[in-house]
Design a protein around this motif. Sequence first.
Motif, PDB file in Angstrom:
ATOM      1  N   ARG A 188       0.851  -1.185   0.000  1.00 42.22           N
ATOM      2  CA  ARG A 188       0.000   0.000   0.000  1.00 42.22           C
ATOM      3  C   ARG A 188       0.886   1.234   0.000  1.00 42.22           C
ATOM      4  O   ARG A 188       1.637   1.462   0.931  1.00 42.22           O
ATOM      5  N   GLY A 189       0.859   1.985  -1.106  1.00 40.19           N
ATOM      6  CA  GLY A 189       1.635   3.206  -1.215  1.00 40.19           C
ATOM      7  C   GLY A 189       2.920   3.096  -2.003  1.00 40.19           C
ATOM      8  O   GLY A 189       3.628   4.078  -2.165  1.00 40.19           O
ATOM      9  N   GLY A 190       3.270   1.912  -2.518  1.00 40.61           N
ATOM     10  CA  GLY A 190       4.507   1.812  -3.294  1.00 40.61           C
ATOM     11  C   GLY A 190       4.857   0.395  -3.685  1.00 40.61           C
ATOM     12  O   GLY A 190       4.020  -0.504  -3.665  1.00 40.61           O
ATOM     13  N   SER A 191       6.129   0.210  -4.033  1.00 40.73           N
ATOM     14  CA  SER A 191       6.595  -1.126  -4.401  1.00 40.73           C
ATOM     15  C   SER A 191       8.083  -1.248  -4.091  1.00 40.73           C
ATOM     16  O   SER A 191       8.799  -0.251  -3.952  1.00 40.73           O
ATOM     17  N   LEU A 192       8.519  -2.482  -3.993  1.00 46.46           N
ATOM     18  CA  LEU A 192       9.908  -2.836  -3.744  1.00 46.46           C
ATOM     19  C   LEU A 192      10.376  -3.664  -4.932  1.00 46.46           C
ATOM     20  O   LEU A 192       9.742  -4.660  -5.287  1.00 46.46           O
ATOM     21  N   HIS A 193      11.464  -3.257  -5.570  1.00 43.44           N
ATOM     22  CA  HIS A 193      12.017  -3.949  -6.729  1.00 43.44           C
ATOM     23  C   HIS A 193      13.379  -4.476  -6.291  1.00 43.44           C
ATOM     24  O   HIS A 193      14.244  -3.706  -5.900  1.00 43.44           O
ATOM     25  N   GLU A 194      13.562  -5.799  -6.333  1.00 44.97           N
ATOM     26  CA  GLU A 194      14.783  -6.411  -5.798  1.00 44.97           C
ATOM     27  C   GLU A 194      15.219  -7.597  -6.641  1.00 44.97           C
ATOM     28  O   GLU A 194      14.387  -8.297  -7.217  1.00 44.97           O
ATOM     29  N   ARG A 195      16.523  -7.806  -6.684  1.00 48.38           N
ATOM     30  CA  ARG A 195      17.097  -9.043  -7.222  1.00 48.38           C
ATOM     31  C   ARG A 195      17.660  -9.799  -6.027  1.00 48.38           C
ATOM     32  O   ARG A 195      18.606  -9.360  -5.390  1.00 48.38           O
ATOM     33  N   ASP A 207      22.717 -27.626   2.648  1.00 46.15           N
ATOM     34  CA  ASP A 207      22.271 -28.976   3.007  1.00 46.15           C
ATOM     35  C   ASP A 207      21.079 -29.416   2.163  1.00 46.15           C
ATOM     36  O   ASP A 207      20.127 -30.014   2.657  1.00 46.15           O
ATOM     37  N   GLY A 208      21.104 -29.046   0.886  1.00 45.94           N
ATOM     38  CA  GLY A 208      20.074 -29.463  -0.058  1.00 45.94           C
ATOM     39  C   GLY A 208      18.843 -28.578  -0.111  1.00 45.94           C
ATOM     40  O   GLY A 208      17.996 -28.764  -0.967  1.00 45.94           O
ATOM     41  N   ALA A 209      18.717 -27.617   0.804  1.00 46.42           N
ATOM     42  CA  ALA A 209      17.529 -26.751   0.840  1.00 46.42           C
ATOM     43  C   ALA A 209      17.876 -25.347   0.352  1.00 46.42           C
ATOM     44  O   ALA A 209      18.941 -24.812   0.670  1.00 46.42           O
ATOM     45  N   TRP A 210      16.965 -24.747  -0.401  1.00 42.26           N
ATOM     46  CA  TRP A 210      17.148 -23.377  -0.863  1.00 42.26           C
ATOM     47  C   TRP A 210      17.019 -22.413   0.304  1.00 42.26           C
ATOM     48  O   TRP A 210      16.131 -22.570   1.145  1.00 42.26           O
ATOM     49  N   VAL A 211      17.920 -21.431   0.359  1.00 40.86           N
ATOM     50  CA  VAL A 211      17.851 -20.370   1.359  1.00 40.86           C
ATOM     51  C   VAL A 211      18.130 -19.025   0.697  1.00 40.86           C
ATOM     52  O   VAL A 211      18.827 -18.945  -0.311  1.00 40.86           O
ATOM     53  N   TYR A 212      17.565 -17.992   1.284  1.00 41.03           N
ATOM     54  CA  TYR A 212      17.776 -16.621   0.829  1.00 41.03           C
ATOM     55  C   TYR A 212      19.129 -16.141   1.345  1.00 41.03           C
ATOM     56  O   TYR A 212      19.428 -16.290   2.528  1.00 41.03           O
ATOM     57  N   VAL A 213      19.945 -15.571   0.469  1.00 43.30           N
ATOM     58  CA  VAL A 213      21.254 -15.047   0.865  1.00 43.30           C
ATOM     59  C   VAL A 213      21.163 -13.550   1.119  1.00 43.30           C
ATOM     60  O   VAL A 213      21.413 -13.066   2.220  1.00 43.30           O
ATOM     61  N   ASP A 214      20.834 -12.795   0.077  1.00 37.26           N
ATOM     62  CA  ASP A 214      20.717 -11.345   0.200  1.00 37.26           C
ATOM     63  C   ASP A 214      20.030 -10.803  -1.039  1.00 37.26           C
ATOM     64  O   ASP A 214      19.692 -11.559  -1.953  1.00 37.26           O
ATOM     65  N   GLY A 215      19.839  -9.497  -1.053  1.00 38.70           N
ATOM     66  CA  GLY A 215      19.169  -8.893  -2.191  1.00 38.70           C
ATOM     67  C   GLY A 215      19.735  -7.533  -2.513  1.00 38.70           C
ATOM     68  O   GLY A 215      20.315  -6.859  -1.653  1.00 38.70           O
ATOM     69  N   GLU A 216      19.568  -7.164  -3.763  1.00 42.35           N
ATOM     70  CA  GLU A 216      19.999  -5.864  -4.254  1.00 42.35           C
ATOM     71  C   GLU A 216      18.750  -5.095  -4.675  1.00 42.35           C
ATOM     72  O   GLU A 216      17.967  -5.567  -5.503  1.00 42.35           O
ATOM     73  N   PHE A 217      18.548  -3.933  -4.058  1.00 39.86           N
ATOM     74  CA  PHE A 217      17.405  -3.115  -4.429  1.00 39.86           C
ATOM     75  C   PHE A 217      17.677  -2.465  -5.787  1.00 39.86           C
ATOM     76  O   PHE A 217      18.770  -1.980  -6.040  1.00 39.86           O
ATOM     77  N   LEU A 218      16.664  -2.485  -6.637  1.00 43.67           N
ATOM     78  CA  LEU A 218      16.777  -1.950  -7.991  1.00 43.67           C
ATOM     79  C   LEU A 218      15.863  -0.743  -8.141  1.00 43.67           C
ATOM     80  O   LEU A 218      14.827  -0.645  -7.473  1.00 43.67           O
ATOM     81  N   GLU A 219      16.244   0.141  -9.038  1.00 43.83           N
ATOM     82  CA  GLU A 219      15.422   1.312  -9.328  1.00 43.83           C
ATOM     83  C   GLU A 219      14.354   0.933 -10.336  1.00 43.83           C
ATOM     84  O   GLU A 219      14.578   0.153 -11.242  1.00 43.83           O
ATOM     85  N   ASP A 220      13.179   1.496 -10.168  1.00 47.83           N
ATOM     86  CA  ASP A 220      12.100   1.264 -11.135  1.00 47.83           C
ATOM     87  C   ASP A 220      12.244   2.139 -12.334  1.00 47.83           C
ATOM     88  O   ASP A 220      12.817   3.130 -12.393  1.00 47.83           O
TER      89      ASP A 220
END
Length: 137
Positions: free
Chosen positions: A110-117, A124-137
């Motif tokens: 509500r009020g905007g958006s987040l753009h990220e890579r 140990d065989g499971a996917w995990v989130y490492v980090d993200g880079e915020f991108l400009e729209d």
Amino acid sequence: MARRTSRTSSPAAPSDLCPCGLPGNYADCCGRFHSGAVAAPSAEALMRSRYSAFVVGDVDHLMRTWHPRTRPERLDLDPGMRWTGLEILETGGGSAFHSTGTVTFRASYRGGSLHERSRFERVDGAWVYVDGEFLED
């Protein structure tokens, strides 16, 4: 979705549509990943489940699926944040045949958006989130 957080006033009911945007109900989609019954089979599936976890306020899932080397000690969700939609823009790697992957997305609130890579790895065989880079729209 590394820094910005959200939470709704109540978790999704099992019969509710899943917040991740795929057709189907929450229990059969991201709810099964949140419960720990199964692990996300791809980086994109994990990304979708993490977005849904922000929507429903599932801190346990967010922490459990965060890479140990980049995971914060704690995560406080903003109860006033209201996420309104997820759009997957691009994926790279992240399948059963990869050890790393990226997912570029736009998460609306509500009020905007987040753009990220976001970057993901297998631990140990499971996917995990490492980090993200915020991108400009």
